[in-house]
Write a protein that holds these residues in place. Sequence first.
Motif, PDB file in Angstrom:
ATOM      1  N   GLU A  15      -3.385   8.063  -5.842  1.00  0.00           N
ATOM      2  CA  GLU A  15      -3.385   9.221  -4.943  1.00  0.00           C
ATOM      3  C   GLU A  15      -2.163   9.095  -4.040  1.00  0.00           C
ATOM      4  OE1 GLU A  15      -4.621  12.752  -4.289  1.00  0.00           O
ATOM      5  OE2 GLU A  15      -5.925  11.485  -5.501  1.00  0.00           O
ATOM      6  N   VAL A  16      -1.226  10.020  -4.200  1.00  0.00           N
ATOM      7  CA  VAL A  16       0.010   9.985  -3.428  1.00  0.00           C
ATOM      8  C   VAL A  16      -0.242  10.609  -2.062  1.00  0.00           C
ATOM      9  CG1 VAL A  16       2.413  10.740  -3.329  1.00  0.00           C
ATOM     10  CG2 VAL A  16       1.388  10.115  -5.527  1.00  0.00           C
ATOM     11  N   GLY A  17       0.136   9.894  -1.024  1.00  0.00           N
ATOM     12  CA  GLY A  17      -0.040  10.391   0.338  1.00  0.00           C
ATOM     13  C   GLY A  17       1.164  11.172   0.808  1.00  0.00           C
ATOM     14  N   SER A  18       1.051  11.715   2.005  1.00  0.00           N
ATOM     15  CA  SER A  18       2.167  12.459   2.596  1.00  0.00           C
ATOM     16  C   SER A  18       2.403  11.960   4.013  1.00  0.00           C
ATOM     17  CB  SER A  18       1.875  13.956   2.586  1.00  0.00           C
ATOM     18  OG  SER A  18       0.690  14.236   3.312  1.00  0.00           O
ATOM     19  N   GLY A  19       2.680  10.683   4.130  1.00  0.00           N
ATOM     20  CA  GLY A  19       2.962  10.107   5.437  1.00  0.00           C
ATOM     21  C   GLY A  19       1.728   9.493   6.069  1.00  0.00           C
ATOM     22  N   LEU A  20       1.800   9.271   7.372  1.00  0.00           N
ATOM     23  CA  LEU A  20       0.719   8.593   8.081  1.00  0.00           C
ATOM     24  C   LEU A  20      -0.542   9.432   8.208  1.00  0.00           C
ATOM     25  CD1 LEU A  20       2.746   6.846  10.909  1.00  0.00           C
ATOM     26  CD2 LEU A  20       1.788   5.822   8.854  1.00  0.00           C
ATOM     27  N   THR A  21      -0.415  10.753   8.232  1.00  0.00           N
ATOM     28  CA  THR A  21      -1.595  11.593   8.409  1.00  0.00           C
ATOM     29  C   THR A  21      -2.452  11.665   7.152  1.00  0.00           C
ATOM     30  OG1 THR A  21      -0.305  13.560   7.867  1.00  0.00           O
ATOM     31  CG2 THR A  21      -0.518  13.000  10.202  1.00  0.00           C
ATOM     32  N   THR A  22      -1.833  11.561   5.988  1.00  0.00           N
ATOM     33  CA  THR A  22      -2.569  11.576   4.724  1.00  0.00           C
ATOM     34  C   THR A  22      -2.086  10.405   3.880  1.00  0.00           C
ATOM     35  OG1 THR A  22      -2.561  13.987   4.843  1.00  0.00           O
ATOM     36  CG2 THR A  22      -3.249  13.005   2.762  1.00  0.00           C
ATOM     37  N   PRO A  23      -2.639   9.210   4.112  1.00  0.00           N
ATOM     38  CA  PRO A  23      -2.165   8.039   3.367  1.00  0.00           C
ATOM     39  C   PRO A  23      -2.567   8.099   1.901  1.00  0.00           C
ATOM     40  CG  PRO A  23      -4.032   7.457   4.737  1.00  0.00           C
ATOM     41  CD  PRO A  23      -3.698   8.889   5.051  1.00  0.00           C
ATOM     42  N   ALA A  36       7.142  -3.864   2.578  1.00  0.00           N
ATOM     43  CA  ALA A  36       7.427  -4.074   4.004  1.00  0.00           C
ATOM     44  C   ALA A  36       7.556  -2.748   4.757  1.00  0.00           C
ATOM     45  CB  ALA A  36       8.699  -4.889   4.170  1.00  0.00           C
ATOM     46  N   GLU A  37       8.012  -1.701   4.066  1.00  0.00           N
ATOM     47  CA  GLU A  37       8.113  -0.379   4.701  1.00  0.00           C
ATOM     48  C   GLU A  37       6.732   0.252   4.864  1.00  0.00           C
ATOM     49  OE1 GLU A  37      12.474   1.145   3.171  1.00  0.00           O
ATOM     50  OE2 GLU A  37      10.789   1.246   1.783  1.00  0.00           O
ATOM     51  N   VAL A  38       5.862   0.057   3.891  1.00  0.00           N
ATOM     52  CA  VAL A  38       4.530   0.654   3.931  1.00  0.00           C
ATOM     53  C   VAL A  38       3.618  -0.117   4.875  1.00  0.00           C
ATOM     54  CG1 VAL A  38       2.474   1.199   2.564  1.00  0.00           C
ATOM     55  CG2 VAL A  38       4.753   1.606   1.609  1.00  0.00           C
ATOM     56  N   TYR A  39       3.646  -1.436   4.772  1.00  0.00           N
ATOM     57  CA  TYR A  39       2.797  -2.302   5.596  1.00  0.00           C
ATOM     58  C   TYR A  39       3.642  -2.914   6.711  1.00  0.00           C
ATOM     59  CZ  TYR A  39      -0.191  -1.616   1.605  1.00  0.00           C
ATOM     60  OH  TYR A  39      -0.925  -1.046   0.609  1.00  0.00           O
ATOM     61  N   SER A  40       4.005  -2.069   7.669  1.00  0.00           N
ATOM     62  CA  SER A  40       4.969  -2.475   8.694  1.00  0.00           C
ATOM     63  C   SER A  40       4.340  -2.789  10.049  1.00  0.00           C
ATOM     64  CB  SER A  40       6.011  -1.368   8.864  1.00  0.00           C
ATOM     65  OG  SER A  40       5.362  -0.152   9.227  1.00  0.00           O
ATOM     66  N   ASN A  41       3.013  -2.819  10.128  1.00  0.00           N
ATOM     67  CA  ASN A  41       2.352  -3.131  11.394  1.00  0.00           C
ATOM     68  C   ASN A  41       2.867  -4.479  11.904  1.00  0.00           C
ATOM     69  OD1 ASN A  41       0.187  -4.591  12.977  1.00  0.00           O
ATOM     70  ND2 ASN A  41      -0.718  -2.541  12.892  1.00  0.00           N
ATOM     71  N   PRO A  42       3.325  -4.549  13.170  1.00  0.00           N
ATOM     72  CA  PRO A  42       3.906  -5.803  13.669  1.00  0.00           C
ATOM     73  C   PRO A  42       2.921  -6.972  13.722  1.00  0.00           C
ATOM     74  CG  PRO A  42       3.745  -4.167  15.430  1.00  0.00           C
ATOM     75  CD  PRO A  42       3.342  -3.490  14.158  1.00  0.00           C
ATOM     76  N   ASP A  43       1.627  -6.698  13.779  1.00  0.00           N
ATOM     77  CA  ASP A  43       0.641  -7.775  13.860  1.00  0.00           C
ATOM     78  C   ASP A  43       0.166  -8.261  12.496  1.00  0.00           C
ATOM     79  OD1 ASP A  43       0.654  -7.733  16.688  1.00  0.00           O
ATOM     80  OD2 ASP A  43      -0.749  -6.030  16.659  1.00  0.00           O
ATOM     81  N   VAL A  44       0.011  -7.356  11.530  1.00  0.00           N
ATOM     82  CA  VAL A  44      -0.544  -7.733  10.225  1.00  0.00           C
ATOM     83  C   VAL A  44       0.320  -7.283   9.050  1.00  0.00           C
ATOM     84  CG1 VAL A  44      -2.931  -7.806  11.048  1.00  0.00           C
ATOM     85  CG2 VAL A  44      -1.997  -5.666  10.156  1.00  0.00           C
ATOM     86  N   GLY A  45       1.456  -6.677   9.304  1.00  0.00           N
ATOM     87  CA  GLY A  45       2.342  -6.204   8.242  1.00  0.00           C
ATOM     88  C   GLY A  45       3.005  -7.343   7.485  1.00  0.00           C
ATOM     89  N   VAL A  46       3.712  -6.989   6.409  1.00  0.00           N
ATOM     90  CA  VAL A  46       4.348  -7.972   5.536  1.00  0.00           C
ATOM     91  C   VAL A  46       5.262  -8.916   6.315  1.00  0.00           C
ATOM     92  CG1 VAL A  46       5.942  -8.249   3.590  1.00  0.00           C
ATOM     93  CG2 VAL A  46       4.183  -6.479   3.514  1.00  0.00           C
ATOM     94  N   ALA A  47       5.991  -8.397   7.275  1.00  0.00           N
ATOM     95  CA  ALA A  47       6.923  -9.247   8.040  1.00  0.00           C
ATOM     96  C   ALA A  47       6.203 -10.370   8.784  1.00  0.00           C
ATOM     97  CB  ALA A  47       7.716  -8.385   9.017  1.00  0.00           C
ATOM     98  N   SER A  48       4.909 -10.201   9.083  1.00  0.00           N
ATOM     99  CA  SER A  48       4.164 -11.229   9.813  1.00  0.00           C
ATOM    100  C   SER A  48       3.564 -12.287   8.894  1.00  0.00           C
ATOM    101  CB  SER A  48       3.044 -10.578  10.641  1.00  0.00           C
ATOM    102  OG  SER A  48       2.022 -10.103   9.781  1.00  0.00           O
ATOM    103  N   TRP A  49       3.617 -12.095   7.576  1.00  0.00           N
ATOM    104  CA  TRP A  49       3.016 -13.036   6.644  1.00  0.00           C
ATOM    105  C   TRP A  49       3.815 -14.334   6.592  1.00  0.00           C
ATOM    106  CZ3 TRP A  49       2.082  -9.472   1.794  1.00  0.00           C
ATOM    107  CH2 TRP A  49       1.191  -8.452   2.153  1.00  0.00           C
ATOM    108  N   ALA A  50       3.154 -15.458   6.700  1.00  0.00           N
ATOM    109  CA  ALA A  50       3.818 -16.760   6.637  1.00  0.00           C
ATOM    110  C   ALA A  50       4.280 -17.056   5.202  1.00  0.00           C
ATOM    111  CB  ALA A  50       2.873 -17.851   7.111  1.00  0.00           C
ATOM    112  N   THR A  51       3.512 -16.621   4.216  1.00  0.00           N
ATOM    113  CA  THR A  51       3.845 -16.855   2.813  1.00  0.00           C
ATOM    114  C   THR A  51       3.917 -15.529   2.090  1.00  0.00           C
ATOM    115  OG1 THR A  51       2.663 -18.965   2.873  1.00  0.00           O
ATOM    116  CG2 THR A  51       3.128 -18.037   0.699  1.00  0.00           C
TER     117      THR A  51
END
Length: 107
Positions: free
Chosen positions: A88-96, A4-19
Amino acid sequence: PTAAEVYSNPDVGVASWATRNETKFIETTVTADEFDAIPADNDTQVIELATGADQTLIANLDHDGAPEVLGFETASGKKGLIKVQQVEVGSGLTTPGYIIITVKVQQ
């Protein structure tokens, strides 16, 4: 971080999933070569290698400690194997970061 922290987009993130189904990830001793040798339609072998009461549940997949092949079981009881090809470990939003995997799942 959690999904939920990684995929937090309000439209398609985990919180928006019905199941949201729980999936257990399990350590295995399966090698990449053994994984590759499993025929695509061999449910018996996939289930056998992804099952075991003595296997440790995986709570965190990190760059250095990732098992080569891990097992999983879905909320509905379907079993499978995942071969981790690259982490591949990213470093925030600029290098996912990303993970490249191959999956064999019970049909």
